[in-house]
Scaffold this active site. Structure first.
Site, PDB file in Angstrom:
ATOM      1  N   HIS A 143       6.093  -1.444 -11.628  1.00  0.00           N
ATOM      2  CA  HIS A 143       6.201  -0.806 -10.315  1.00  0.00           C
ATOM      3  C   HIS A 143       6.327   0.714 -10.438  1.00  0.00           C
ATOM      4  O   HIS A 143       6.150   1.428  -9.463  1.00  0.00           O
ATOM      5  CB  HIS A 143       7.411  -1.383  -9.584  1.00  0.00           C
ATOM      6  CG  HIS A 143       7.222  -1.595  -8.121  1.00  0.00           C
ATOM      7  ND1 HIS A 143       6.002  -1.762  -7.504  1.00  0.00           N
ATOM      8  CD2 HIS A 143       8.138  -1.693  -7.119  1.00  0.00           C
ATOM      9  CE1 HIS A 143       6.169  -1.948  -6.211  1.00  0.00           C
ATOM     10  NE2 HIS A 143       7.454  -1.897  -5.951  1.00  0.00           N
ATOM     11  N   PHE A 198      14.276   5.350  -3.005  1.00  0.00           N
ATOM     12  CA  PHE A 198      13.737   4.087  -3.484  1.00  0.00           C
ATOM     13  C   PHE A 198      12.336   3.920  -2.921  1.00  0.00           C
ATOM     14  O   PHE A 198      11.939   4.578  -1.962  1.00  0.00           O
ATOM     15  CB  PHE A 198      14.660   2.925  -3.112  1.00  0.00           C
ATOM     16  CG  PHE A 198      15.777   2.763  -4.096  1.00  0.00           C
ATOM     17  CD1 PHE A 198      15.557   2.118  -5.305  1.00  0.00           C
ATOM     18  CD2 PHE A 198      17.035   3.278  -3.830  1.00  0.00           C
ATOM     19  CE1 PHE A 198      16.574   1.985  -6.232  1.00  0.00           C
ATOM     20  CE2 PHE A 198      18.061   3.150  -4.744  1.00  0.00           C
ATOM     21  CZ  PHE A 198      17.832   2.498  -5.954  1.00  0.00           C
TER      22      PHE A 198
END
Length: 187
Positions: free
Chosen positions: A20, A64
């Protein structure tokens, strides 16, 4: 002329070199190849690469993943960068590992980082470089897969793929999206 090149990823050592975080990895490789280091700023870590009169602001958001739009908007406004000069580098489950696809616009394809960027910017019409991470996981194992580390097989070609992704980002700034798509998407 200024460009904002955003590599998406999650902050924290537990996410270092996970699938990711391929966006962070591309920018790290590009910075390393040009002897640059990132500084901690508002909403992210940045460095500036100058290429033939163009300023490439490399941004690794410190939010995030699912809040990446906040960092993108802040740096676009701070540096007065128009949307057509923004490139988002993101992992893509739908592409085999190492496949690179530059697109001028498109859907978020279920990617929470792209989804938040589109929500904050009010459009999906921004360039993105999709870096294939493959999809070799069992049913229901998507989260563990994207947050997992690359295989030994992946690492065999990682440096070359990261370098090519950096070349795509530079070409985006120097030649524009259409020429860059024509040159790199067929590889």
């Amino acid at each position: 002329m200024k460009y904002l090149i955003v590599g998406l990823g999650n902050i924290g050592p537990e996410y270092h070199e996970t699938r990711h975080n391929i966006g962070f990895m591309v920018l790290d490789a590009l910075a390393r190849a040009n002897n640059l280091s990132f500084t901690d700023g508002r909403y992210g870590f940045t460095t500036t690469l100058s290429v033939k009169g163009r300023q490439m602001i490399l941004l690794k958001p410190s939010t995030f993943m699912n809040l990446s739009g906040n960092a993108v908007r802040y740096w676009m406004q701070k540096e007065n960068i128009p949307l057509e000069n923004v490139l988002i580098i993101v992992d893509d489950l739908a592409l085999p590992f190492g496949t690179l696809r530059l697109k001028s616009k498109g859907s978020d394809a279920g990617h929470n980082g792209l989804k938040h960027i589109a929500t904050i910017l009010g459009t999906q019409n921004y360039a993105r470089l999709r870096f294939g991470i493959g999809n070799d996981f069992p049913r229901g194992g998507q989260i563990d897969f994207v947050l997992g580390h690359f295989t030994d097989e992946d690492w065999k070609t990682m440096d070359e793929r990261l370098e090519t992704a950096g070349e795509i980002a530079k070409s985006f700034c120097l030649a524009g999206i259409d020429i860059t798509m024509n040159q790199f998407n067929k590889k």
